[in-house]
Design a protein around this motif. Structure first.
Motif, PDB file in Angstrom:
ATOM      1  N   LYS A   1      44.296  61.493 143.863  1.00 10.70           N
ATOM      2  CA  LYS A   1      45.656  61.267 143.378  1.00 10.70           C
ATOM      3  C   LYS A   1      45.630  60.597 142.008  1.00 10.70           C
ATOM      4  CE  LYS A   1      47.977  60.929 147.858  1.00 10.70           C
ATOM      5  NZ  LYS A   1      48.786  60.093 148.766  1.00 10.70           N
TER       6      LYS A   1
ATOM      7  N   ILE B   1      44.822  63.092 139.347  1.00  8.93           N
ATOM      8  CA  ILE B   1      45.951  63.998 139.096  1.00  8.93           C
ATOM      9  C   ILE B   1      47.013  63.298 138.263  1.00  8.93           C
ATOM     10  CG2 ILE B   1      47.822  65.263 140.209  1.00  8.93           C
ATOM     11  CD1 ILE B   1      45.900  65.853 142.515  1.00  8.93           C
TER      12      ILE B   1
ATOM     13  N   ASN C   1      48.670  63.217 132.868  1.00 13.57           N
ATOM     14  CA  ASN C   1      48.339  64.482 133.540  1.00 13.57           C
ATOM     15  C   ASN C   1      49.508  65.011 134.360  1.00 13.57           C
ATOM     16  OD1 ASN C   1      45.801  64.360 132.458  1.00 13.57           O
ATOM     17  ND2 ASN C   1      44.796  63.625 134.328  1.00 13.57           N
ATOM     18  N   ILE C   2      50.126  64.144 135.130  1.00 16.08           N
ATOM     19  CA  ILE C   2      51.227  64.598 135.980  1.00 16.08           C
ATOM     20  C   ILE C   2      52.430  65.008 135.142  1.00 16.08           C
ATOM     21  CG2 ILE C   2      52.326  62.341 136.387  1.00 16.08           C
ATOM     22  CD1 ILE C   2      52.583  63.201 139.327  1.00 16.08           C
TER      23      ILE C   2
ATOM     24  N   LEU D   1      47.199  73.431 140.816  1.00 17.86           N
ATOM     25  CA  LEU D   1      46.612  72.206 141.336  1.00 17.86           C
ATOM     26  C   LEU D   1      45.317  72.488 142.096  1.00 17.86           C
ATOM     27  CD1 LEU D   1      49.449  69.847 142.657  1.00 17.86           C
ATOM     28  CD2 LEU D   1      47.591  69.253 141.119  1.00 17.86           C
TER      29      LEU D   1
ATOM     30  N   VAL E   1      41.814  70.885 140.926  1.00 18.83           N
ATOM     31  CA  VAL E   1      41.073  69.998 141.827  1.00 18.83           C
ATOM     32  C   VAL E   1      39.698  70.566 142.123  1.00 18.83           C
ATOM     33  CG1 VAL E   1      41.035  69.055 144.170  1.00 18.83           C
ATOM     34  CG2 VAL E   1      43.131  68.949 142.822  1.00 18.83           C
TER      35      VAL E   1
ATOM     36  N   ILE F   1      40.496  67.644 134.740  1.00 21.99           N
ATOM     37  CA  ILE F   1      41.955  67.491 134.746  1.00 21.99           C
ATOM     38  C   ILE F   1      42.363  66.694 133.510  1.00 21.99           C
ATOM     39  CG2 ILE F   1      43.948  66.703 136.066  1.00 21.99           C
ATOM     40  CD1 ILE F   1      42.263  66.817 138.584  1.00 21.99           C
TER      41      ILE F   1
END
Length: 513
Positions: A215, A218, A225-226, A263, A267, A272
């Motif tokens: 998490k 990400i 990143n999000i 995603l 992953v 990322i």
């Protein structure tokens, strides 16, 4: 003796000895030559005799073969002669039979002529008697033959008309009694023969991760990143305390699928960062478009529908990621197509056209233009544009009674659409109204100049608007945020409040080669 005499005597002896040796060798060679010559002559004679014997044997063999061929030809000729004689005998017999039959027929013709003359005489006599009776009846009734015929025909017409009206009334009454039960019977049989699914579409997707450590990667440093992922996909990504899960929230299932696949790839790859996120999202969106086309093609193959325009096929694939009142649009259209084919077969109509119209009846819901038209009318115009038959176009446009039905396929499509949507658990009104409201939010922002994309997130409580940095400066961005919020406030109905965020980003890109 003197040495000279000895030498001369030796020479003479040698000469005489050499002559003697020469004569002896010559005689020996002559004897051998005679022997070899004699042997050659004997071998030649033997070969000559063998060749003569072989020639005689070959001659005798050829002679036997020739005699056999001659005998075979003679047998064939004899066989042909026997066949010809047999056919000649049969022809003679047939000729004799034909002559006898001809004589019999001539006798019969004479008899027939006599009988025909008798029949003609009887016929003339009957005509005279009939005319005499007609004249007597005319005198008695006071009507001429033409008047009597006309009077009788009118009477028969009135009687036939009266009986026909009675039959028609009986048929109509019977049809009124049986029509309702027959229609219910056909609808029930159709529903029973089609398997249905009870799944209802949602507005969120769950992305599973192996551990909660992922998490943080990400989200990225300070959430970059999000934010990049949300900006690239238009999907709200909710990272909360839910163990080993990330929630993807968006009304548009195509966007949710792009975000989910992106995603998964990020992953799996482990790299990322914002640049990588944009690259992966672009590739995923392209791959999903190809999958949409393949889904449309596979659906047409499964239903046995051929000759569909590629653009219509692509729209059918987009139905997989569109819901109608919570019911998956592709599953609904497939279900309607199967219902239409069964009902058309029960009624003796064209099954292929009915199935085609059933599959395309909601094609207007996945149009990317989305003008201010009912989806039935829009679907009809799309079908006309891409060369569908008038029966199919009318069935699409009339399934919600926007236009008049002109074919028997149209009411079948309307009934099957209602059957598919009315079954328990098929639809959910709240989800459809929610999706419509979210879509209107995004469309409102896209109507302004300089806006590239707009994404409604947080269940419609926030609207993010992406603008071009070259066309929109900072002051204009503030004005856009105010104008869009005022338009939403004046034109739309929504619960709570809507936050409008205008994002202006300047990017400088160069490539090192």
């Amino acid at each position: 003796m003197e040495p000279t005499s000895i030498i001369i005597g030796s020479v003479i002896g040698l000469v005489i000895g050499g002559i003697a040796v020469f004569i002896i060798q010559k005689s020996i060679l002559k004897s051998k030559a005679d022997t070899i010559l004699k042997k050659a002559e004997d071998e030649g004679e033997s070969i000559k005799k063998d060749k003569i014997l072989q020639a005689k044997e070959r001659f005798l063999q050829l002679k036997d073969e020739h005699e056999k061929g001659v005998r075979n030809r003679e047998r064939n000729v004899q066989s042909l002669e026997d066949k010809i004689k047999s056919k000649e005998k049969k022809l003679n017999q047939q000729l004799e039979d034909a002559n006898r039959k001809e004589k019999v027929i001539e006798g019969l013709n004479d008899e027939v002529k006599v009988r025909l003359d008798l029949i003609e005489a009887k016929k003339n006599e009957i005509i005279k008697l009939h005319q005499k009776q007609v004249n007597e009846l005319a005198k008695i009734s006071g009507y001429s033959p033409e008047e009597a015929k006309t009077t009788m025909m009118e009477a028969l017409k009135d009687e036939a008309r009266t009986e026909a009206m009675g039959y028609i009334k009986e048929i109509v009454d019977e049809a009124k009694i049986t029509a309702t039960s027959e229609a219910k019977k056909i609808v029930v049989q159709t529903i029973q023969r089609v398997a249905t699914e009870q799944a209802v579409e949602n507005a969120v997707s769950i992305f599973r991760i192996e551990s909660d450590e992922m998490k943080g990667r990400i989200i990225g440093r300070e959430g970059r990143n999000i934010r990049a992922l949300e900006a690239a996909t238009g999907v709200e990504i909710i990272v909360d305390d839910t163990p080993e899960a990330i929630v993807l929230s968006c009304f548009d299932s195509v966007r949710r699928e792009v975000a989910r696949l992106s995603l998964h790839q990020l992953v799996s790859d482990g790299r990322i960062h914002p640049a990588r996120i944009e690259e992966v999202v672009a590739k995923t969106r392209k791959s999903l478009n190809e999958e949409i086309i393949e889904t449309g093609r596979r659906t047409c193959i499964d239903l046995g529908i051929h000759g569909l325009h590629p653009e219509l096929m692509r729209m059918i694939g987009r139905m997989k990621y569109r819901s109608s009142y919570g019911q998956n649009l592709l599953q609904h259209s497939r279900e309607v197509a199967n219902l239409c084919s069964i009902m058309a077969a029960e009624l003796g109509l064209n099954v292929k056209i009915a199935k085609r119209a059933g599959l395309l009846h909601d094609i207007g819901k996945v149009s990317e233009d989305e003008p201010e038209l009912p989806h039935a009318i829009l679907g009809m115009k799309l079908a006309e544009k891409y060369g569908e038959k008038p029966d199919v176009c009318n069935a699409i446009g009339a399934h919600h009674d926007e236009i008049e039905m002109t074919t028997l396929i149209s009411p079948i499509v309307q009934v099957c659409d209602a059957v598919s949507g009315a079954r328990p658990g098929a639809r959910r009104e709240i989800a459809e109204s929610y999706i419509k409201r979210i879509k209107e939010l995004e469309t409102t922002a896209l109507g302004f100049d300089g806006v590239i994309n707009s994404y409604a997130i947080q269940a419609g409580r926030e609207l993010r608007v992406m603008v071009e940095s070259e066309k929109v400066n900072d002051q204009r961005a503030d004005e856009l945020a105010f104008v869009i919020s005022q338009k939403i406030q004046n034109e739309m109905t929504y619960p709570g409040q809507v936050k409008v965020t205008v994002i202006r980003e300047k990017r400088a890109i160069h490539y090192a080669k």
